[in-house]
Design a protein around this motif. Sequence first.
Motif, PDB file in Angstrom:
ATOM      1  N   UNK A  30      54.946 -57.644  75.912  1.00  0.00           N
ATOM      2  CA  UNK A  30      55.201 -56.363  76.568  1.00  0.00           C
ATOM      3  C   UNK A  30      56.671 -56.256  76.946  1.00  0.00           C
ATOM      4  N   UNK A  31      57.313 -55.180  76.490  1.00  0.00           N
ATOM      5  CA  UNK A  31      58.735 -54.958  76.755  1.00  0.00           C
ATOM      6  C   UNK A  31      58.906 -53.688  77.568  1.00  0.00           C
ATOM      7  N   UNK A  32      59.589 -53.804  78.701  1.00  0.00           N
ATOM      8  CA  UNK A  32      59.935 -52.642  79.517  1.00  0.00           C
ATOM      9  C   UNK A  32      61.447 -52.474  79.524  1.00  0.00           C
ATOM     10  N   UNK A  33      61.897 -51.228  79.486  1.00  0.00           N
ATOM     11  CA  UNK A  33      63.326 -50.931  79.445  1.00  0.00           C
ATOM     12  C   UNK A  33      63.666 -49.965  80.573  1.00  0.00           C
ATOM     13  N   UNK A  34      64.691 -50.324  81.352  1.00  0.00           N
ATOM     14  CA  UNK A  34      65.213 -49.384  82.346  1.00  0.00           C
ATOM     15  C   UNK A  34      66.561 -48.880  81.881  1.00  0.00           C
ATOM     16  N   UNK A  35      66.697 -47.565  81.846  1.00  0.00           N
ATOM     17  CA  UNK A  35      67.946 -46.920  81.455  1.00  0.00           C
ATOM     18  C   UNK A  35      68.761 -46.638  82.715  1.00  0.00           C
ATOM     19  N   UNK A  52      55.218 -62.151  82.996  1.00  0.00           N
ATOM     20  CA  UNK A  52      54.861 -62.358  81.589  1.00  0.00           C
ATOM     21  C   UNK A  52      55.509 -61.315  80.677  1.00  0.00           C
ATOM     22  N   UNK A  53      56.153 -60.303  81.247  1.00  0.00           N
ATOM     23  CA  UNK A  53      56.778 -59.251  80.453  1.00  0.00           C
ATOM     24  C   UNK A  53      58.285 -59.496  80.321  1.00  0.00           C
ATOM     25  N   UNK A  54      58.879 -58.913  79.275  1.00  0.00           N
ATOM     26  CA  UNK A  54      60.324 -58.950  79.093  1.00  0.00           C
ATOM     27  C   UNK A  54      60.906 -57.621  79.560  1.00  0.00           C
ATOM     28  N   UNK A  55      61.925 -57.697  80.399  1.00  0.00           N
ATOM     29  CA  UNK A  55      62.576 -56.508  80.943  1.00  0.00           C
ATOM     30  C   UNK A  55      64.012 -56.446  80.431  1.00  0.00           C
ATOM     31  N   UNK A  56      64.361 -55.302  79.868  1.00  0.00           N
ATOM     32  CA  UNK A  56      65.718 -55.089  79.367  1.00  0.00           C
ATOM     33  C   UNK A  56      66.332 -53.924  80.128  1.00  0.00           C
ATOM     34  N   UNK A  57      67.421 -54.200  80.810  1.00  0.00           N
ATOM     35  CA  UNK A  57      68.131 -53.162  81.553  1.00  0.00           C
ATOM     36  C   UNK A  57      69.356 -52.718  80.778  1.00  0.00           C
ATOM     37  N   UNK A  58      69.541 -51.410  80.666  1.00  0.00           N
ATOM     38  CA  UNK A  58      70.687 -50.848  79.943  1.00  0.00           C
ATOM     39  C   UNK A  58      71.621 -50.192  80.962  1.00  0.00           C
ATOM     40  N   UNK A  59      72.890 -50.548  80.892  1.00  0.00           N
ATOM     41  CA  UNK A  59      73.879 -50.015  81.829  1.00  0.00           C
ATOM     42  C   UNK A  59      75.238 -49.995  81.137  1.00  0.00           C
TER      43      UNK A  59
END
Length: 202
Positions: A30-35, A52-59
Amino acid sequence: MDSRETLCENPVIITDRDAWKEINLKDAGTIEVEIGFGSGEYLLRRASEYPERLFIGIEKKPGMITEVSKRVASHNLNNIRLLESCAKDAFADLFPANSISRVYSLFPDPWPKRKHLHYRLFSSEYLRLLNNRLIFGSEALIVTDSEDYCNWMLKQLPDTGFEVENSIIPPQFDTRFERKWLEQNFNTFFRILLKKARHIET
């Protein structure tokens, strides 16, 4: 040591395509992305709640990335990666179709001046790209303090493959920008929840 040197040396931070290639999205689950994660409060809370999830933050701002990376380290979170990029480029160039489980953007810049409208995220074109990258049935959450921006986004949504819920909500995210608006007596915000109902090819 300047912020650029810190970015290059920090394993949490993705600075180039070689570092990005080390992330196997197919095996990440499970991949979550915050813009536009700002000070990172919501990103860190989500990552703590779902290890257990992968979080990718974009900045786009290196200084914010450096500061949030320190908070990631202090919380001993190994399921966060921070990407220095604009959201349009990141979604177009880095994420394949049907790879993301959840996207959220809290208080994106509304670019209120008419001459700056072309800078706004969540145009019809971008929403179609976002749809393509999301897994079927997954969601994107957008919260803004600007009613004008909210109404503009709603007009962008036809033919983007999303079912839409929009509502007015009380403060609940405890982010820097939310606290800023509360200090100025903004007590309600505009919420748009998008659920992928149909896949869009891009």
